[in-house]
Design a protein around this motif. Structure first.
Motif, mmCIF file in Angstrom:
data_model
loop_
_atom_site.group_PDB
_atom_site.id
_atom_site.type_symbol
_atom_site.label_atom_id
_atom_site.label_comp_id
_atom_site.label_asym_id
_atom_site.label_seq_id
_atom_site.Cartn_x
_atom_site.Cartn_y
_atom_site.Cartn_z
ATOM 1 N N ALA A 60 0.830 -1.212 0.000
ATOM 2 C CA ALA A 60 0.000 0.000 0.000
ATOM 3 C C ALA A 60 0.860 1.255 0.000
ATOM 4 O O ALA A 60 0.606 2.194 -0.764
ATOM 5 C CB ALA A 60 -0.930 -0.008 1.209
ATOM 6 N N ALA A 61 1.887 1.275 0.844
ATOM 7 C CA ALA A 61 2.781 2.438 0.899
ATOM 8 C C ALA A 61 3.526 2.626 -0.420
ATOM 9 O O ALA A 61 3.686 3.757 -0.896
ATOM 10 C CB ALA A 61 3.769 2.288 2.057
ATOM 11 N N ALA A 62 3.963 1.522 -1.023
ATOM 12 C CA ALA A 62 4.676 1.613 -2.298
ATOM 13 C C ALA A 62 3.752 2.122 -3.403
ATOM 14 O O ALA A 62 4.122 3.024 -4.171
ATOM 15 C CB ALA A 62 5.261 0.252 -2.676
ATOM 16 N N ALA A 63 2.558 1.571 -3.483
ATOM 17 C CA ALA A 63 1.621 1.998 -4.538
ATOM 18 C C ALA A 63 1.239 3.463 -4.360
ATOM 19 O O ALA A 63 1.240 4.233 -5.327
ATOM 20 C CB ALA A 63 0.377 1.107 -4.521
ATOM 21 N N LEU A 64 0.917 3.846 -3.143
ATOM 22 C CA LEU A 64 0.489 5.221 -2.893
ATOM 23 C C LEU A 64 1.617 6.219 -3.147
ATOM 24 O O LEU A 64 1.407 7.250 -3.795
ATOM 25 C CB LEU A 64 -0.042 5.351 -1.464
ATOM 26 C CG LEU A 64 -0.660 6.699 -1.105
ATOM 27 C CD1 LEU A 64 -1.851 7.002 -2.019
ATOM 28 C CD2 LEU A 64 -1.106 6.690 0.348
ATOM 29 N N SER A 65 2.804 5.924 -2.649
ATOM 30 C CA SER A 65 3.912 6.863 -2.828
ATOM 31 C C SER A 65 4.316 6.977 -4.302
ATOM 32 O O SER A 65 4.599 8.076 -4.785
ATOM 33 C CB SER A 65 5.117 6.468 -1.967
ATOM 34 O OG SER A 65 5.599 5.192 -2.315
#
Length: 119
Positions: A60-65
């Motif tokens: 989630a953090a990778a996709a969002l960032s």
């Protein structure tokens, strides 16, 4: 958020994700083939229980960032960040639609194959 910290976050999270997948491919999978089946199934069940939270957070953090970076940047940076977003979302979909159902079956096998002790 300024582009530099956002870029660092995108690099960190995608690096963690790639490292987790790479570690599994390089170390866990070959080891699974060298241990007894019951041990493998029990370990796999516990590993997936722990991985479910950490891997989802990293994805989630990778996709969002990466998505935010693709929105705020221009040119080549935008294309690369958008491609990274697509790859992260793709890995999530493969995990969610492929690995998770397989993991549920493995959990069922582990329960069925557990030794039954009669006293």
């Amino acid at each position: 958020m300024k582009p530099a910290p956002l870029r660092a976050l995108a690099l960190l999270t995608t690096g963690l994700l790639a490292g987790a997948f790479g570690y599994g491919a390089a170390n866990l999978i070959p080891t699974f083939h060298r241990v007894p089946l019951q041990m493998r199934l029990e370990f796999h069940t516990e590993l997936m229980r722990n991985n479910s939270i950490s891997m989802q957070l990293i994805m989630a953090a990778a996709a969002l960032s990466c998505l935010v970076l693709a929105v705020v940047r221009k040119g080549r940076d935008r294309v690369l960040a958008a491609a990274a977003t697509v790859l992260v979302v793709g890995s999530f979909l493969i995990t969610r639609l492929g690995n998770v159902p397989i993991n549920h079956k493995i959990n069922a096998w582990a329960l069925v194959l557990q030794p039954h002790f009669v006293m």
